[in-house]
Design a protein around this motif. Structure first.
Motif, PDB file in Angstrom:
ATOM      1  N   LEU A   1      49.395  16.705 104.053  1.00 60.29           N
ATOM      2  CA  LEU A   1      49.235  15.247 103.604  1.00 60.29           C
ATOM      3  C   LEU A   1      50.366  14.279 104.073  1.00 60.29           C
ATOM      4  O   LEU A   1      51.572  14.796 104.255  1.00 60.29           O
ATOM      5  CB  LEU A   1      49.155  15.402 102.219  1.00 60.29           C
ATOM      6  N   LEU A   2      49.971  13.220 104.166  1.00 56.94           N
ATOM      7  CA  LEU A   2      51.000  12.260 104.551  1.00 56.94           C
ATOM      8  C   LEU A   2      52.073  12.058 103.403  1.00 56.94           C
ATOM      9  O   LEU A   2      51.787  11.755 102.411  1.00 56.94           O
ATOM     10  CB  LEU A   2      50.297  11.056 104.915  1.00 56.94           C
ATOM     11  N   GLY A   3      53.138  11.713 103.816  1.00 57.49           N
ATOM     12  CA  GLY A   3      54.214  11.492 102.985  1.00 57.49           C
ATOM     13  C   GLY A   3      55.690  12.395 102.992  1.00 57.49           C
ATOM     14  O   GLY A   3      55.423  13.523 103.757  1.00 57.49           O
ATOM     15  N   PRO A   4      56.676  12.202 102.252  1.00 51.68           N
ATOM     16  CA  PRO A   4      58.002  12.962 102.531  1.00 51.68           C
ATOM     17  C   PRO A   4      57.964  14.196 101.888  1.00 51.68           C
ATOM     18  O   PRO A   4      58.712  15.196 102.210  1.00 51.68           O
ATOM     19  CB  PRO A   4      58.753  12.201 101.692  1.00 51.68           C
ATOM     20  N   THR A   5      56.922  14.614 101.183  1.00 55.65           N
ATOM     21  CA  THR A   5      57.005  15.977 100.343  1.00 55.65           C
ATOM     22  C   THR A   5      56.217  17.239 101.210  1.00 55.65           C
ATOM     23  O   THR A   5      56.396  18.357 100.976  1.00 55.65           O
ATOM     24  CB  THR A   5      56.219  15.910  99.116  1.00 55.65           C
TER      25      THR A   5
ATOM     26  N   PHE B   1      53.335  18.187 101.519  1.00 52.01           N
ATOM     27  CA  PHE B   1      52.329  18.870 100.750  1.00 52.01           C
ATOM     28  C   PHE B   1      51.182  19.388 101.810  1.00 52.01           C
ATOM     29  O   PHE B   1      50.529  18.766 102.330  1.00 52.01           O
ATOM     30  CB  PHE B   1      51.465  17.999  99.463  1.00 52.01           C
ATOM     31  N   PRO B   2      51.062  20.645 101.466  1.00 49.34           N
ATOM     32  CA  PRO B   2      49.938  21.285 102.423  1.00 49.34           C
ATOM     33  C   PRO B   2      48.531  20.609 102.171  1.00 49.34           C
ATOM     34  O   PRO B   2      48.217  20.543 100.865  1.00 49.34           O
ATOM     35  CB  PRO B   2      49.708  22.803 102.045  1.00 49.34           C
ATOM     36  N   ALA B   3      47.862  20.607 103.125  1.00 48.56           N
ATOM     37  CA  ALA B   3      46.275  19.819 103.076  1.00 48.56           C
ATOM     38  C   ALA B   3      45.430  21.002 102.733  1.00 48.56           C
ATOM     39  O   ALA B   3      45.874  22.238 103.122  1.00 48.56           O
ATOM     40  CB  ALA B   3      46.023  19.024 104.353  1.00 48.56           C
TER      41      ALA B   3
ATOM     42  N   LEU C   1      43.781  22.191  99.702  1.00 50.97           N
ATOM     43  CA  LEU C   1      44.309  22.622  98.586  1.00 50.97           C
ATOM     44  C   LEU C   1      43.191  23.864  98.277  1.00 50.97           C
ATOM     45  O   LEU C   1      43.768  24.908  97.665  1.00 50.97           O
ATOM     46  CB  LEU C   1      44.738  21.827  97.487  1.00 50.97           C
ATOM     47  N   PHE C   2      42.081  23.346  98.116  1.00 55.52           N
ATOM     48  CA  PHE C   2      40.971  24.469  97.617  1.00 55.52           C
ATOM     49  C   PHE C   2      40.342  25.024  98.910  1.00 55.52           C
ATOM     50  O   PHE C   2      39.080  25.314  98.709  1.00 55.52           O
ATOM     51  CB  PHE C   2      40.143  23.716  96.780  1.00 55.52           C
ATOM     52  N   ALA C   3      40.905  25.083 100.203  1.00 54.57           N
ATOM     53  CA  ALA C   3      40.081  25.676 101.403  1.00 54.57           C
ATOM     54  C   ALA C   3      40.102  27.167 101.321  1.00 54.57           C
ATOM     55  O   ALA C   3      39.483  27.762 102.184  1.00 54.57           O
ATOM     56  CB  ALA C   3      40.883  25.124 102.582  1.00 54.57           C
ATOM     57  N   ASN C   4      41.063  27.932 100.433  1.00 57.15           N
ATOM     58  CA  ASN C   4      41.095  29.333 100.493  1.00 57.15           C
ATOM     59  C   ASN C   4      41.829  29.521  99.023  1.00 57.15           C
ATOM     60  O   ASN C   4      41.975  28.906  98.250  1.00 57.15           O
ATOM     61  CB  ASN C   4      41.784  29.873 101.505  1.00 57.15           C
ATOM     62  N   ASP C   5      41.872  31.057  98.954  1.00 56.19           N
ATOM     63  CA  ASP C   5      42.190  31.548  97.589  1.00 56.19           C
ATOM     64  C   ASP C   5      43.954  31.328  97.528  1.00 56.19           C
ATOM     65  O   ASP C   5      44.402  31.867  96.460  1.00 56.19           O
ATOM     66  CB  ASP C   5      41.845  32.880  97.134  1.00 56.19           C
ATOM     67  N   ARG C   6      44.471  30.753  98.346  1.00 53.66           N
ATOM     68  CA  ARG C   6      46.046  30.714  98.362  1.00 53.66           C
ATOM     69  C   ARG C   6      46.469  30.039  96.853  1.00 53.66           C
ATOM     70  O   ARG C   6      47.667  30.149  96.351  1.00 53.66           O
ATOM     71  CB  ARG C   6      46.448  29.997  99.617  1.00 53.66           C
ATOM     72  N   HIS C   7      45.736  29.108  96.386  1.00 56.85           N
ATOM     73  CA  HIS C   7      46.030  28.207  95.103  1.00 56.85           C
ATOM     74  C   HIS C   7      44.995  28.744  94.040  1.00 56.85           C
ATOM     75  O   HIS C   7      44.778  27.804  93.258  1.00 56.85           O
ATOM     76  CB  HIS C   7      46.305  26.763  95.290  1.00 56.85           C
ATOM     77  N   ALA C   8      44.626  29.864  93.866  1.00 57.71           N
ATOM     78  CA  ALA C   8      43.808  30.607  93.133  1.00 57.71           C
ATOM     79  C   ALA C   8      44.159  30.261  91.314  1.00 57.71           C
ATOM     80  O   ALA C   8      43.457  30.197  90.669  1.00 57.71           O
ATOM     81  CB  ALA C   8      43.363  31.776  93.329  1.00 57.71           C
ATOM     82  N   GLU C   9      45.464  29.989  91.316  1.00 61.90           N
ATOM     83  CA  GLU C   9      46.049  29.813  90.018  1.00 61.90           C
ATOM     84  C   GLU C   9      45.758  28.433  89.503  1.00 61.90           C
ATOM     85  O   GLU C   9      45.902  28.120  88.591  1.00 61.90           O
ATOM     86  CB  GLU C   9      47.420  29.959  90.098  1.00 61.90           C
ATOM     87  N   LEU C  10      45.526  27.444  90.389  1.00 60.62           N
ATOM     88  CA  LEU C  10      45.019  26.146  90.050  1.00 60.62           C
ATOM     89  C   LEU C  10      43.575  25.785  89.797  1.00 60.62           C
ATOM     90  O   LEU C  10      42.756  26.117  91.050  1.00 60.62           O
ATOM     91  CB  LEU C  10      45.631  25.232  91.267  1.00 60.62           C
TER      92      LEU C  10
END
Length: 143
Positions: free
Chosen positions: A6-10, A12-14, A16-25
């Motif tokens: 995502l745009l910005g200084p952090t 942050f990966p785009a 977020l819900f495209a795969n099970d990498r963030h399944a805890e969210l």
């Protein structure tokens, strides 16, 4: 070419819900409507309007017409039946204008049944137009 961040200084990966990498969210719950205007409208539309004032909300309803570039203008009395009729409980609830983005890969998904039972019916329509507002402003004016 898909975005990786995502745009910005952090950085942050785009996706977020495209795969099970963030399944805890399980979900992201968002609202851009927490404002003094909203605070006033909730109480006023629920019957707490002080006498001697007029309360109006003006803005634009979402226009579902294909190709529409602008919303449908409105100006409504918050204490009136027409405005109160926009809401399932006959008043504007706090939960209106909340967006929930569900993670399809969540280990512990937010139950849609739980959410729907407590939702405000924000997709309810009036005269064919959704009651979600593109622009939000309310004013209290002395009569």
């Amino acid at each position: 070419m898909p975005a990786e961040y995502l745009l910005g200084p952090t950085q942050f990966p785009a996706g977020l819900f495209a795969n099970d990498r963030h399944a805890e969210l399980s979900a992201v719950i968002f609202s851009n409507a927490c404002s003094i205007s909203k605070l006033n409208r909730v109480a006023i539309s629920g019957g707490g309007a002080p006498e001697g004032y007029r309360y109006t909300r003006l803005g634009h309803f979402f226009d579902r017409t294909p190709g529409a570039l602008r919303g449908i203008p409105f100006c409504l009395d918050i204490t009136g039946d027409e405005y109160r009729g926009l809401w399932p409980h006959d008043y504007e609830p706090w939960t209106a204008e909340i967006e929930v983005f569900h993670n399809p890969f969540a280990r512990h998904p937010v139950s849609s049944i739980y959410y729907l039972k407590r939702s405000t019916g924000s997709r309810r329509t009036v005269n064919g137009y959704a009651d979600r507002f593109m622009r939000r402003r309310s004013y209290g004016r002395k009569l």
